[in-house]
Scaffold this motif. Sequence first.
Motif, short mmCIF file in Angstrom:
data_model
loop_
_atom_site.label_atom_id
_atom_site.label_comp_id
_atom_site.label_asym_id
_atom_site.label_seq_id
_atom_site.Cartn_x
_atom_site.Cartn_y
_atom_site.Cartn_z
N PHE A 75 61.68 50.62 -41.13
CA PHE A 75 60.58 51.34 -40.59
C PHE A 75 61.08 51.28 -39.05
N ALA A 76 61.70 50.26 -38.37
CA ALA A 76 62.11 50.15 -36.91
C ALA A 76 62.90 51.24 -36.71
N ARG A 77 63.91 51.32 -37.56
CA ARG A 77 64.91 52.40 -37.35
C ARG A 77 64.36 53.66 -37.13
N VAL A 78 63.28 54.07 -37.84
CA VAL A 78 62.73 55.42 -37.77
C VAL A 78 61.63 55.51 -36.72
N ASN A 79 61.17 54.48 -36.43
CA ASN A 79 59.86 54.36 -35.46
C ASN A 79 60.35 53.84 -34.06
N LEU A 80 61.17 52.92 -33.96
CA LEU A 80 61.38 52.15 -32.87
C LEU A 80 62.82 52.49 -32.41
N PHE A 81 63.80 52.24 -33.06
CA PHE A 81 65.19 52.30 -32.52
C PHE A 81 65.68 53.72 -32.22
N ASN A 82 65.44 54.76 -33.19
CA ASN A 82 65.89 55.99 -32.91
C ASN A 82 65.13 56.58 -31.50
N LYS A 96 69.88 41.71 -35.19
CA LYS A 96 70.85 41.86 -34.16
C LYS A 96 70.90 43.13 -33.43
N LEU A 97 70.99 43.05 -32.19
CA LEU A 97 71.12 44.21 -31.20
C LEU A 97 72.30 44.03 -30.16
N LYS A 98 72.48 45.22 -29.67
CA LYS A 98 73.25 44.85 -28.30
C LYS A 98 72.44 44.44 -27.14
N ARG A 116 72.90 51.24 -33.03
CA ARG A 116 73.68 50.10 -33.74
C ARG A 116 72.69 48.97 -33.89
N ALA A 117 72.34 48.55 -35.15
CA ALA A 117 71.53 47.19 -35.06
C ALA A 117 71.84 46.87 -36.59
#
Length: 227
Positions: free
Chosen positions: A175-182, A206-208, A188-189
């Motif tokens: 959910f984070a990848r689609v709505n926040l990270f992208n 884990k993030l940069k 990379r996470a």
Amino acid sequence: STPETQGVDSEMLAESVDFLLQQRQLYEIHSLTILRHGNLIADVSFYPYRTSSLHDLASVSKVFTTTLIGMAIDQGYIESVNERVLDFFPDRQVKNLDHWKQSLTVEHLLTMTSGLGSIDVIDTERMLNSEDWVQFALDLPMKHPPGTHWKYHQPTAFLLSAILTRATGMSAFEFARVNLFNPLGIERAHWSASPNGISYGYHHLKLKPIDLAKFGQLILRNGRWQE
């Protein structure tokens, strides 16, 4: 941007980095990333780490989980913070069930005023050793009425991640990848998951460093990113 353009003395900034290098054993610092007025003015890594290294955010992970709950509410997956926790798990037989536990809401989990559990370290260790972390957290006895006592408690924070999965059909990580990270350009996470595939929620995202800084900038701008 150059530090001077943003009102920062680059010589003093360099001296600060030198100081951290000299005190590495004391501070155990891996990296230093500074944004000023939304501009990157320093992105330093200390050997053997690199600016591209993923870092475990520890309990900062919780801030992402609570943000994702807000996004799920905004998108209609969750009606409000007043929804009852047990309503997300109608198929489960819950131990130590009483009127306190029945009145437990999402807001109580978000504010760590659930009243669940005993000693956080012990409960967390027992949860990690159990076969079903969600069941373990739901089965914990109530110690106080919800909303009356604040207590730092990892298993209840994990329940927020489980609620996200129940509500959206995705892990908190997906959910984070689609709505926040992208949207933020975070490519990379990593987020560790329970044996049943539920993101930890309370830990182990884990993030940069620069990507954590992006998230901080997003919050400073009240949820806006590059207009």
